[in-house]
Design a protein around this motif. Sequence first.
Motif, short mmCIF file in Angstrom:
data_model
loop_
_atom_site.label_atom_id
_atom_site.label_comp_id
_atom_site.label_asym_id
_atom_site.label_seq_id
_atom_site.Cartn_x
_atom_site.Cartn_y
_atom_site.Cartn_z
N PHE A 160 -28.07 -21.40 -27.95
CA PHE A 160 -26.95 -21.09 -27.03
C PHE A 160 -25.74 -21.90 -27.06
O PHE A 160 -24.77 -21.62 -26.63
N ALA A 161 -26.16 -23.22 -26.90
CA ALA A 161 -25.13 -24.51 -26.58
C ALA A 161 -24.42 -24.70 -27.57
O ALA A 161 -23.05 -24.92 -27.50
N LYS A 162 -24.91 -24.97 -28.83
CA LYS A 162 -24.24 -25.05 -29.76
C LYS A 162 -22.89 -24.18 -30.30
O LYS A 162 -21.79 -24.56 -30.29
N PRO A 163 -23.04 -22.57 -30.09
CA PRO A 163 -22.00 -21.92 -30.64
C PRO A 163 -21.01 -21.90 -29.47
O PRO A 163 -19.86 -21.92 -29.49
N LEU A 164 -21.36 -22.00 -28.42
CA LEU A 164 -20.76 -22.21 -27.04
C LEU A 164 -19.72 -23.45 -26.94
O LEU A 164 -18.42 -23.36 -27.00
N LEU A 165 -20.24 -24.63 -27.60
CA LEU A 165 -19.44 -25.70 -27.96
C LEU A 165 -18.39 -25.60 -28.87
O LEU A 165 -17.28 -26.02 -28.59
#
Length: 492
Positions: free
Chosen positions: A293-298
Amino acid sequence: MPTFWLVVALFALSAAGFFLGRQRALQAAGGDARQLHSLPSYYGLNVALTSLVPALGVLVIWLFAQPMIIESTVSGMIPDDLIPEATTRGLVMSDVRRVAEGLDTAIAQGAMTRDEVNTISTDDTDVRARLGEVGVALGSEVRSEVLSAAQRYRRMSQTGAVWMSIVVAVLAIAGLALAYLKTDKDFRARNTVERGILLLLLLAASIAILTTVGIVLSMLFETMNFFSLHSWKDFFFGSTWAPNFRGDSELSILPLLWGTLYISVVALLVAVPIGLFAAIYLSEYASYTVRSFAKPLLEILAGIPTIVYGLFALLTVGPALVKVFGRGEDGLLGVEWMSGATSVLTAGLVMGVMLIPFVSSLSDDIINAVPQTMRDGSLGLGATKSETVRQVVLPAALPGIVGAILLAASRAIGETMIVVMGAGAIAKFSGNPLEAMTTITTRIVSQLTGDTDFASPETLVAFALGLTLFVLTLGLNIFALYIVRKYREQYE
């Protein structure tokens, strides 16, 4: 024939050649594909590519060469005394092209016939009225020489377009016929097609390289023209940037280079710690769910247009910094260190946010490339998780991380829109991050904005700035690749 429909016809002829070549190969083998040297599709591809590629190559070369040849021929029709001192032959040729396009518009809208267009003169008031009805103005500034050159320009363009269509069509048909006649069950179609594809791949790689060489040479030649009009000592060793278009400009790159490096350093001070810590967390501590979730959001930050970052700097970050460091007693600190929203700190903070995904994504991939066995060995010897990260993982990944930081630095040096809207336009030496400054890229945009004739030092300096910036970023990229290749570890 319009170029679009000519290209469509070429692809249609190529598609027909594919089916014809495939059918002929099967007929030569008596309908048994096992008797063929290659698969039936290779025979079709051979006919299709032989028909399409040479014709398409000639079309592309013709489209590039024809305007240059016509410009060179028509330009000789303009006498030197028609070119004012404040302009250049290139600007006069722009008027010629404008008039030629206007005449084509008049023909397309039925205001005039081709014969009338080829015989009109600047003194014909009836012609002026009819052209004015379709939005084409032949004002008093259009002299007879320009009109004659425009008429010659459109005649040569039309003749060239006709010959282009004929040559391309003949070449495509000849290629199809030649490949079709060569098609036989013993013909090595696969070898021929694969060699052709290899040549196309080589051509694509060559185009990329030649494009880069062309860009560098174009900047180099214009830079040489600049140094023939302006002292190179003032450019490289002066201390003032003050273009004024009156012949006494001071055009030193040093104030611009200082602003560029200053803002880039501030941006890296923001991006490197945050990006590196984010990469360590995502690769070493985050669960699969959090990472997915966090990597694509970043990485969404990397897809935001830089103009949006510029607006964010101008409307949000800048005013917020003014509330803290400005407005005297009304500010949070009670001092007025910052007089406006534009400053080095404003642009550096926002640019740093933009660079976070560059650092974090590359560092994350590099850290993940460290073998798990090294982590397991460290943990097996009694090291904690944090000790393993500090003393095993990061040292192993350090060359790649340094390369990622240098690539982010080259990206920061070449940024324009954030600096234009967040840093200001003042070229000066100062160590105060709360003052407005400018960079090389913003000055390039400024010098090439508006009506330019590419004949004055104030305009040509943009090419010298661009070449210097190119050399600087190229050096950073080469150094980053050197660091990565020299110190990277090979794991099995």
